[in-house]
Design a protein around this motif. Structure first.
Motif, PDB file in Angstrom:
ATOM      1  N   GLU A  72      -0.563  -1.171 -15.043  1.00  0.00           N
ATOM      2  CA  GLU A  72       0.422  -0.374 -14.174  1.00  0.00           C
ATOM      3  C   GLU A  72       1.397  -1.188 -13.316  1.00  0.00           C
ATOM      4  O   GLU A  72       2.745  -1.277 -13.444  1.00  0.00           O
ATOM      5  CB  GLU A  72      -0.191   0.858 -13.422  1.00  0.00           C
TER       6      GLU A  72
ATOM      7  N   GLU B  93       2.068   1.691  -3.661  1.00  0.00           N
ATOM      8  CA  GLU B  93       0.987   2.243  -4.320  1.00  0.00           C
ATOM      9  C   GLU B  93       0.882   3.979  -3.726  1.00  0.00           C
ATOM     10  O   GLU B  93       0.704   4.629  -4.954  1.00  0.00           O
ATOM     11  CB  GLU B  93      -0.181   1.539  -4.245  1.00  0.00           C
ATOM     12  N   THR B  94       0.924   4.041  -2.798  1.00  0.00           N
ATOM     13  CA  THR B  94       0.654   5.558  -2.237  1.00  0.00           C
ATOM     14  C   THR B  94       1.725   6.388  -2.914  1.00  0.00           C
ATOM     15  O   THR B  94       1.550   7.687  -3.514  1.00  0.00           O
ATOM     16  CB  THR B  94       0.712   5.621  -0.753  1.00  0.00           C
ATOM     17  N   GLU B  95       3.122   6.039  -2.690  1.00  0.00           N
ATOM     18  CA  GLU B  95       4.245   6.782  -3.121  1.00  0.00           C
ATOM     19  C   GLU B  95       4.213   6.996  -4.704  1.00  0.00           C
ATOM     20  O   GLU B  95       4.385   7.937  -5.037  1.00  0.00           O
ATOM     21  CB  GLU B  95       5.477   6.053  -2.846  1.00  0.00           C
ATOM     22  N   LEU B  96       3.635   5.822  -5.355  1.00  0.00           N
ATOM     23  CA  LEU B  96       3.611   6.029  -6.813  1.00  0.00           C
ATOM     24  C   LEU B  96       2.471   6.641  -7.398  1.00  0.00           C
ATOM     25  O   LEU B  96       2.349   7.030  -8.494  1.00  0.00           O
ATOM     26  CB  LEU B  96       3.656   4.619  -7.688  1.00  0.00           C
ATOM     27  N   GLU B  97       1.431   6.726  -6.500  1.00  0.00           N
ATOM     28  CA  GLU B  97      -0.038   7.183  -6.902  1.00  0.00           C
ATOM     29  C   GLU B  97      -0.718   6.387  -8.036  1.00  0.00           C
ATOM     30  O   GLU B  97      -1.261   6.874  -8.804  1.00  0.00           O
ATOM     31  CB  GLU B  97       0.279   8.622  -7.345  1.00  0.00           C
ATOM     32  N   LEU B  98      -0.328   5.175  -7.964  1.00  0.00           N
ATOM     33  CA  LEU B  98      -0.957   4.097  -9.044  1.00  0.00           C
ATOM     34  C   LEU B  98      -1.637   2.958  -8.236  1.00  0.00           C
ATOM     35  O   LEU B  98      -0.904   2.724  -7.068  1.00  0.00           O
ATOM     36  CB  LEU B  98       0.068   3.772  -9.811  1.00  0.00           C
ATOM     37  N   LYS B  99      -2.724   2.487  -8.749  1.00  0.00           N
ATOM     38  CA  LYS B  99      -2.929   1.246  -8.094  1.00  0.00           C
ATOM     39  C   LYS B  99      -2.252   0.113  -9.005  1.00  0.00           C
ATOM     40  O   LYS B  99      -2.515  -0.075 -10.107  1.00  0.00           O
ATOM     41  CB  LYS B  99      -4.441   1.041  -8.409  1.00  0.00           C
TER      42      LYS B  99
ATOM     43  N   LYS C  26       0.850  -1.121   0.041  1.00  0.00           N
ATOM     44  CA  LYS C  26      -0.100   0.122   0.020  1.00  0.00           C
ATOM     45  C   LYS C  26       0.671   1.018   0.055  1.00  0.00           C
ATOM     46  O   LYS C  26       0.428   2.283  -0.694  1.00  0.00           O
ATOM     47  CB  LYS C  26      -1.034  -0.033   1.213  1.00  0.00           C
ATOM     48  N   LYS C  27       1.978   1.155   0.857  1.00  0.00           N
ATOM     49  CA  LYS C  27       2.848   2.373   0.887  1.00  0.00           C
ATOM     50  C   LYS C  27       3.549   2.465  -0.696  1.00  0.00           C
ATOM     51  O   LYS C  27       3.698   3.861  -1.074  1.00  0.00           O
ATOM     52  CB  LYS C  27       3.883   2.148   1.806  1.00  0.00           C
TER      53      LYS C  27
END
Length: 298
Positions: A60, A40-46, A37-38
């Protein structure tokens, strides 16, 4: 990006299960979920498609996996190379080759061993284009000897020699009465060819196309060895590089040269330009190029 998180992500994709990945990584499953989850949050992608029951990647996520895998391979390689330099352990060299390289590669290996007695050498067969790409991307080999035409920007391709194709005929075949053959002589014969993805197939089809014809394909194989065994059993005829059969002493098939000057192929040395090549590897490349110096101009 955190390299640890990337490692976790790669393991998750390859294990296809949070439970299995956590066990593989020796961490708790909640810690693995939090790390993903971190990321994904860092990349701003699912990265994961959570609408599906089984582990499934988004587009992605698939791209990240492929690129992260390359990055991790590179990191592991650099770490190993630095450790080797520190410990001065045994040097290693991995070369990918096609079947027809077997006639000359032992001479090169002898020269390499004479200069680097402690080197450990691994030979990996890379026959199709996918084999070459995978071996280079995964750092399984330092360079490849291949006849595949490669267009990837990160791969440097050096032509080293050309070789002619020859026709193989079953013993007693009517065409053995001729000293040399034209490609058009083989039109009506049951033809043994190589599968899609092999440059040799394209080279042969191009030769027939330039002669205004096409072969009567009856069998598709992956290896010259298989094609030759089919010829020996009288199942058909085929074309193979002359260098491949130089070391064979067998009277169960007949070899005939071709009159067509366009039935040739170029053999290349390919390596990934993004990878650090130790002096041993660069010297090996020099020895190979020197061995065939002048071949392409003949």
């Amino acid at each position: 990006m955190n390299m640890t998180h990337l490692k976790y992500y790669i393991t998750l994709v390859e294990q296809a299960s949070f439970t299995k990945a956590a066990n593989e990584l020796l961490i708790a499953q909640p810690s693995l979920s939090m790390a993903i989850k971190k990321l994904e949050t860092e990349l701003e992608l699912k990265l994961l498609d959570r609408s599906k029951r089984d582990l499934s990647l988004t587009k992605e996520g698939e791209i990240l996996y492929e690129e992260a895998k390359k990055l991790m391979n590179h990191v592991n390689y650099v770490e190993g190379e630095m450790k080797r330099l520190k410990d001065q352990g045994p040097m290693e060299l991995a070369i990918g080759i096609i079947e027809s390289a077997k006639f000359w590669i032992p001479k090169i290996l002898k020269a390499i061993k004479d200069e680097y007695p402690g080197v450990r050498i691994e030979i990996v067969e890379v026959l199709g284009l996918d084999d070459v790409h995978k071996a280079l991307n995964n750092y399984d080999i330092h360079f490849a000897i291949t006849n595949q035409l490669m267009s990837k920007q990160e791969v440097n391709v050096l032509p080293i020699y050309k070789e002619n194709f020859v026709a193989l005929l079953p013993t007693g075949h009517s065409l053995t009465k001729k000293a040399q053959l034209d490609v058009t002589d083989l039109i009506s014969e049951s033809f043994i060819i190589f599968k899609e993805g092999f440059q040799t197939r394209q080279d042969i089809l191009n030769a027939f196309r330039q002669a205004g014809s096409k072969p009567n394909i009856q069998f598709e194989v992956e290896r010259f060895e298989t094609a030759i065994s089919f010829v020996e059993e009288g199942l058909g005829v085929t074309l193979v590089p002359e260098n491949y059969i130089k070391s064979f002493q067998n009277n169960r098939y007949e070899v005939r040269e071709l009159n067509d000057h366009n039935v040739t192929r170029t053999v290349f040395l390919a390596h990934d330009t993004r990878r650090y090549l130790p002096p041993l590897v660069n010297r090996s490349i020099e020895l190979i190029r020197g061995f065939f110096e002048g071949e392409l101009s003949e």
